[in-house]
Design a protein around this motif. Structure first.
Motif, PDB file in Angstrom:
ATOM      1  N   THR A 108      -2.209 -13.508   7.244  1.00 33.93           N
ATOM      2  CA  THR A 108      -1.967 -12.075   7.881  1.00 33.93           C
ATOM      3  C   THR A 108      -0.626 -12.060   8.324  1.00 33.93           C
ATOM      4  OG1 THR A 108      -2.535 -10.018   8.810  1.00 33.93           O
ATOM      5  CG2 THR A 108      -2.989 -12.361  10.110  1.00 33.93           C
ATOM      6  N   LYS A 125       3.761 -13.341   3.313  1.00 34.28           N
ATOM      7  CA  LYS A 125       2.280 -13.629   3.023  1.00 34.28           C
ATOM      8  C   LYS A 125       1.891 -13.726   1.536  1.00 34.28           C
ATOM      9  CE  LYS A 125       0.847  -9.856   4.679  1.00 34.28           C
ATOM     10  NZ  LYS A 125       2.198  -9.427   4.926  1.00 34.28           N
ATOM     11  N   THR A 126       2.244 -12.658   0.583  1.00 28.01           N
ATOM     12  CA  THR A 126       1.932 -12.978  -0.805  1.00 28.01           C
ATOM     13  C   THR A 126       2.634 -13.988  -1.498  1.00 28.01           C
ATOM     14  OG1 THR A 126       1.815 -10.378  -0.526  1.00 28.01           O
ATOM     15  CG2 THR A 126       2.046 -11.281  -2.917  1.00 28.01           C
ATOM     16  N   ILE A 182       0.298 -16.840  -0.785  1.00 25.69           N
ATOM     17  CA  ILE A 182      -1.013 -16.650  -1.697  1.00 25.69           C
ATOM     18  C   ILE A 182      -0.645 -17.207  -3.178  1.00 25.69           C
ATOM     19  CG2 ILE A 182      -2.306 -14.742  -2.379  1.00 25.69           C
ATOM     20  CD1 ILE A 182      -3.120 -15.529   0.353  1.00 25.69           C
ATOM     21  N   CYS A 209      -7.901 -17.054  -4.195  1.00 25.13           N
ATOM     22  CA  CYS A 209      -7.251 -15.967  -3.277  1.00 25.13           C
ATOM     23  C   CYS A 209      -7.680 -14.746  -3.473  1.00 25.13           C
ATOM     24  CB  CYS A 209      -5.931 -16.415  -3.532  1.00 25.13           C
ATOM     25  SG  CYS A 209      -5.219 -17.898  -2.926  1.00 25.13           S
ATOM     26  N   ASP A 223      -6.527 -10.964  -3.313  1.00 25.11           N
ATOM     27  CA  ASP A 223      -5.048 -10.355  -3.283  1.00 25.11           C
ATOM     28  C   ASP A 223      -5.184  -9.131  -2.396  1.00 25.11           C
ATOM     29  OD1 ASP A 223      -3.798 -11.722  -4.947  1.00 25.11           O
ATOM     30  OD2 ASP A 223      -4.572 -10.502  -6.631  1.00 25.11           O
ATOM     31  N   GLU A 224      -4.071  -8.683  -1.711  1.00 30.30           N
ATOM     32  CA  GLU A 224      -4.036  -7.645  -0.644  1.00 30.30           C
ATOM     33  C   GLU A 224      -4.231  -6.205  -1.473  1.00 30.30           C
ATOM     34  OE1 GLU A 224      -4.032  -5.276   1.366  1.00 30.30           O
ATOM     35  OE2 GLU A 224      -2.356  -5.940   2.687  1.00 30.30           O
ATOM     36  N   ASP A 237      -5.324 -12.653   1.348  1.00 27.51           N
ATOM     37  CA  ASP A 237      -4.087 -11.687   1.694  1.00 27.51           C
ATOM     38  C   ASP A 237      -4.433 -10.523   2.766  1.00 27.51           C
ATOM     39  OD1 ASP A 237      -1.609 -10.474   1.910  1.00 27.51           O
ATOM     40  OD2 ASP A 237      -1.114 -10.804  -0.071  1.00 27.51           O
TER      41      ASP A 237
END
Length: 184
Positions: A9, A16-17, A20, A30, A32-33, A91
């Motif tokens: 976070t 972050k991404t 990830i 993972c 995803d957001e 994420d």
């Protein structure tokens, strides 16, 4: 299998991404957001001239938006429980919803905090604001000053829920990814 659930976070634009995506390239599972998908949906619902801040603010019904976000993150958490993996990454986690609502001074029902307390992650890694890499885009609306404040809300929210937070140092995507993997 008891899958370790690892949250990555941080405020918008902290990398972050990218971390990830690097973990995915190493074959880690993972999640995803969800915010960008929800933001696109909200943009379709409102006047385009209102797209000047976070969708939590410009959504016609911010509580509905946050409820959908909470439920989406909860669904990801439940999916993680069915994985046959030793660990997986998120994420953002469920508590991020509270942190942003607190930042925007929005009220929420106990179901928001209860959901956070009932669905705990194994580890939380917080990426700090990094001015050199921060930029706005069509889905990222916050100024860098906002990012600094949101960082504090994220840190305080996770701590208030009993998490020990590991802050990820600045570095290349590979260095940050390795830091996380070596810490786990």
């Amino acid at each position: 299998m008891n899958t370790k659930k690892i949250v990555i976070t941080g405020s918008a634009g902290t990398g972050k991404t990218s971390v990830i995506d690097n973990l995915k390239s190493k074959n880690y599972y993972c999640f995803d957001e969800l915010i960008r998908t929800l933001t696109s949906e909200v943009k379709d619902e409102v006047d385009a001239s209102n797209h000047i801040s976070n969708p939590i603010v410009f959504a016609k019904d911010p509580l509905d938006f946050n409820t959908r976000l909470l439920n989406g993150r909860l669904e990801q958490y439940k999916q993680a429980e069915t994985l046959n993996k030793s660990l997986c990454f998120f994420d953002r986690g469920i508590p991020d919803v509270l942190a942003y609502m607190d930042y925007f001074k929005q009220t929420y029902q106990p179901v928001f905090t209860d959901t956070c307390k009932a669905h705990l992650y194994t580890d939380v890694f917080l990426l700090p604001p990094w001015k050199q890499i921060y930029k706005t885009d069509c889905g990222r609306f916050e100024s860098f000053d906002d990012v600094l404040q949101i960082h504090e809300h994220l840190k305080n929210t996770y701590k208030s829920l009993g998490y020990n937070i590991t802050e990820v140092p600045f570095g290349t995507v590979e260095e940050r990814t390795n830091f996380i993997l070596n810490t786990i």
